[in-house]
Design an enzyme around this catalytic site. Structure first.
Site, PDB file in Angstrom:
ATOM      1  N   ASN A 194       3.960 -17.354  14.163  1.00  0.00           N
ATOM      2  CA  ASN A 194       4.076 -17.094  12.940  1.00  0.00           C
ATOM      3  C   ASN A 194       5.721 -17.365  13.294  1.00  0.00           C
ATOM      4  O   ASN A 194       6.284 -16.635  13.451  1.00  0.00           O
ATOM      5  CB  ASN A 194       3.686 -15.928  12.661  1.00  0.00           C
ATOM      6  CG  ASN A 194       4.659 -16.326  10.668  1.00  0.00           C
ATOM      7  OD1 ASN A 194       5.024 -17.067  10.413  1.00  0.00           O
ATOM      8  ND2 ASN A 194       3.374 -16.200   9.500  1.00  0.00           N
ATOM      9  N   GLY A 239       0.224 -14.576   0.273  1.00  0.00           N
ATOM     10  CA  GLY A 239      -1.088 -13.072   0.365  1.00  0.00           C
ATOM     11  C   GLY A 239      -1.213 -12.602  -1.021  1.00  0.00           C
ATOM     12  O   GLY A 239      -1.120 -13.274  -1.813  1.00  0.00           O
ATOM     13  N   TYR A 240      -0.890 -11.612  -1.228  1.00  0.00           N
ATOM     14  CA  TYR A 240      -1.329 -10.748  -2.449  1.00  0.00           C
ATOM     15  C   TYR A 240       0.068 -10.498  -3.404  1.00  0.00           C
ATOM     16  O   TYR A 240      -0.001 -10.087  -4.374  1.00  0.00           O
ATOM     17  CB  TYR A 240      -1.954  -9.744  -2.275  1.00  0.00           C
ATOM     18  CG  TYR A 240      -2.916  -9.766  -1.882  1.00  0.00           C
ATOM     19  CD1 TYR A 240      -3.933  -9.323  -2.728  1.00  0.00           C
ATOM     20  CD2 TYR A 240      -3.692 -10.215  -0.182  1.00  0.00           C
ATOM     21  CE1 TYR A 240      -5.847 -10.000  -1.697  1.00  0.00           C
ATOM     22  CE2 TYR A 240      -4.446  -9.910   0.289  1.00  0.00           C
ATOM     23  CZ  TYR A 240      -5.951 -10.151  -0.834  1.00  0.00           C
ATOM     24  OH  TYR A 240      -6.851  -9.898   0.162  1.00  0.00           O
ATOM     25  N   ASP A 241       0.645 -11.816  -2.865  1.00  0.00           N
ATOM     26  CA  ASP A 241       2.270 -11.219  -3.703  1.00  0.00           C
ATOM     27  C   ASP A 241       2.619 -11.253  -5.029  1.00  0.00           C
ATOM     28  O   ASP A 241       3.063 -10.601  -6.168  1.00  0.00           O
ATOM     29  CB  ASP A 241       3.167 -12.174  -2.554  1.00  0.00           C
ATOM     30  CG  ASP A 241       3.782 -11.285  -1.895  1.00  0.00           C
ATOM     31  OD1 ASP A 241       3.895 -10.294  -1.154  1.00  0.00           O
ATOM     32  OD2 ASP A 241       4.895 -12.481  -0.981  1.00  0.00           O
ATOM     33  N   LYS A 250      12.517  -9.482  -0.748  1.00  0.00           N
ATOM     34  CA  LYS A 250      11.223  -8.699  -0.911  1.00  0.00           C
ATOM     35  C   LYS A 250      11.520  -8.173   0.655  1.00  0.00           C
ATOM     36  O   LYS A 250      11.312  -6.861   1.409  1.00  0.00           O
ATOM     37  CB  LYS A 250      10.197  -9.632  -0.884  1.00  0.00           C
ATOM     38  CG  LYS A 250       9.205  -8.995  -0.136  1.00  0.00           C
ATOM     39  CD  LYS A 250       7.652 -10.879  -0.027  1.00  0.00           C
ATOM     40  CE  LYS A 250       6.366  -9.364   1.261  1.00  0.00           C
ATOM     41  NZ  LYS A 250       5.952 -10.523   1.044  1.00  0.00           N
ATOM     42  N   ASP A 265      -0.016  -5.831  12.015  1.00  0.00           N
ATOM     43  CA  ASP A 265      -1.044  -5.714  11.703  1.00  0.00           C
ATOM     44  C   ASP A 265      -1.278  -5.307  10.429  1.00  0.00           C
ATOM     45  O   ASP A 265      -0.586  -4.221   9.985  1.00  0.00           O
ATOM     46  CB  ASP A 265      -2.574  -5.279  12.158  1.00  0.00           C
ATOM     47  CG  ASP A 265      -3.917  -5.908  10.978  1.00  0.00           C
ATOM     48  OD1 ASP A 265      -4.173  -7.153  11.547  1.00  0.00           O
ATOM     49  OD2 ASP A 265      -4.409  -5.090  10.984  1.00  0.00           O
TER      50      ASP A 265
HETATM   51  P1  IMP Z   1      -1.376  -9.959   8.481  1.00  0.00           P
HETATM   52  O1  IMP Z   1      -1.151  -9.009   9.730  1.00  0.00           O
HETATM   53  O2  IMP Z   1       0.687  -9.446   8.591  1.00  0.00           O
HETATM   54  O3  IMP Z   1      -1.289 -10.769   9.090  1.00  0.00           O
HETATM   55  O4  IMP Z   1      -1.333  -9.696   7.160  1.00  0.00           O
HETATM   56  C1  IMP Z   1      -3.045  -9.696   7.309  1.00  0.00           C
HETATM   57  C2  IMP Z   1      -3.297 -10.568   5.404  1.00  0.00           C
HETATM   58  O5  IMP Z   1      -2.863  -9.491   4.060  1.00  0.00           O
HETATM   59  C3  IMP Z   1      -2.760 -11.369   5.018  1.00  0.00           C
HETATM   60  O6  IMP Z   1      -3.167 -12.395   5.397  1.00  0.00           O
HETATM   61  C4  IMP Z   1      -2.248 -11.054   3.488  1.00  0.00           C
HETATM   62  O7  IMP Z   1      -3.314 -11.232   2.955  1.00  0.00           O
HETATM   63  C5  IMP Z   1      -2.372  -9.923   3.049  1.00  0.00           C
HETATM   64  N1  IMP Z   1      -0.623  -9.505   2.894  1.00  0.00           N
HETATM   65  C6  IMP Z   1       0.241  -8.692   4.380  1.00  0.00           C
HETATM   66  N2  IMP Z   1       1.365  -8.400   3.888  1.00  0.00           N
HETATM   67  C7  IMP Z   1       1.535  -8.980   2.965  1.00  0.00           C
HETATM   68  C8  IMP Z   1       2.694  -9.746   2.145  1.00  0.00           C
HETATM   69  O8  IMP Z   1       4.203  -8.990   2.739  1.00  0.00           O
HETATM   70  N3  IMP Z   1       2.076  -9.266   0.663  1.00  0.00           N
HETATM   71  C9  IMP Z   1       1.465 -10.201   0.464  1.00  0.00           C
HETATM   72  N4  IMP Z   1       0.070 -10.368   0.639  1.00  0.00           N
HETATM   73  C10 IMP Z   1       0.647  -9.111   2.403  1.00  0.00           C
END
Ligand code: IMP
Length: 191
Positions: free
Chosen positions: A10, A149-151, A171, A69
Site C-alpha cells: 500500500n 473501510g468502516y470510516d 484523521k 494489522d
Molecule cells: P489493515 O490491517 O490495515 O489492512 O485493516 C484491515 C481492515 O480493517 C480494513 O480492510 C478495514 O476494513 C478495517 N480498517 C482498518 N483501519 C481502518 C480505518 O482507519 N478506517 C476504517 N476501516 C479500517
C-alpha cells in the site's frame, strides 16, 4: 541509511510511515524486494497477524522488517469484526461489511467500539510490538464520503464527525494507525 522492509504494498501507508520516520531509515515495500507472496494472516489477534508477517519476511529474506494489522472491535458484538474486519460478510465488499455491522447492531443502544492497530517490528534479532487504539461509537447510518473501510459509521470519542467526514489530515493525526506508527517512529529514531 538502514533499510527496513514494511510488509505492505500500500503506497499510501508506505509514504505516511516514511514521512513520520524521516531519513534515518529507508523503508522498502514488498514490491521493492520482489516479494509477490500472499503472506498468511491466519491469527486470532492483530498481534498474531502482524507477527506472522514479520516472521515470514525474516525467515525468507533475513532482513529487518515490520508489519501491521488493524481492525474494528465492537463491544456489543463481542469484539467483532476484529481480525475479520476486511471480510466480515465473507467478501471484501465494504458496503456489505458495513451493512452486516449495522444489521447486527440494530436496536442496540450500547454502541462503543474502537479501531486498533498492532505493529510487529523485527530489528537486530529482537521482536517489538507497538499498539494504537482510538475509542468511539458506531452510528446507525453512514455519514461522509472520505476515508475507507468502516470510516462512515465510526465517530471517535470527543468528536461530532465520522472518520469519513474528517479531512485526511485530521484523521491521520488521531487514528489508531497514526498512534502505532508514531510509537514505532519514536523507538526507531531514539534507538
Ligand atoms: P489493515 O490491517 O490495515 O489492512 O485493516 C484491515 C481492515 O480493517 C480494513 O480492510 C478495514 O476494513 C478495517 N480498517 C482498518 N483501519 C481502518 C480505518 O482507519 N478506517 C476504517 N476501516 C479500517
Amino acid at each position: 541509511m538502514t533499510e527496513l522492509i514494511f510488509a505492505t504494498n500500500n503506497a499510501h501507508k508506505l509514504e505516511e510511515v516514511q514521512a513520520i520516520i524521516g531519513d534515518k531509515f529507508a523503508i522498502k515495500s514488498l514490491a521493492d524486494i520482489g516479494c509477490e507472496d500472499d503472506i498468511p494472516e491466519t491469527g486470532e489477534t492483530f498481534q498474531e497477524n502482524a507477527r506472522q508477517k514479520t516472521d515470514y519476511l525474516f525467515a525468507k529474506y533475513k532482513l529487518d522488517c515490520f508489519g501491521d494489522d488493524s481492525g474494528l472491535e465492537i463491544d456489543a458484538l463481542n469484539g467483532e469484526p476484529g481480525v475479520y474486519s476486511a471480510r466480515y460478510s465473507g467478501s471484501r465488499d465494504m458496503e456489505k461489511n458495513i451493512d452486516l455491522v449495522l444489521e447486527r447492531l440494530e436496536g442496540k443502544t450500547h454502541r462503543a467500539a474502537r479501531f486498533k492497530t498492532v505493529i510487529s517490528l523485527f530489528l537486530n534479532g529482537k521482536q517489538h510490538y507497538f499498539e494504537g487504539a482510538i475509542e468511539g461509537r458506531i452510528i446507525a447510518e453512514r455519514r461522509g464520503g472520505k476515508g475507507f473501510g468502516y470510516d462512515p459509521i465510526f465517530i471517535p470519542e470527543g468528536y461530532q464527525q465520522t472518520f469519513a467526514e474528517m479531512s485526511a489530515e485530521e484523521k491521520n493525526t488521531i487514528s489508531h494507525r497514526a498512534i502505532a506508527v508514531q510509537k514505532l517512529a519514536d523507538f526507531l529514531v531514539s534507538g
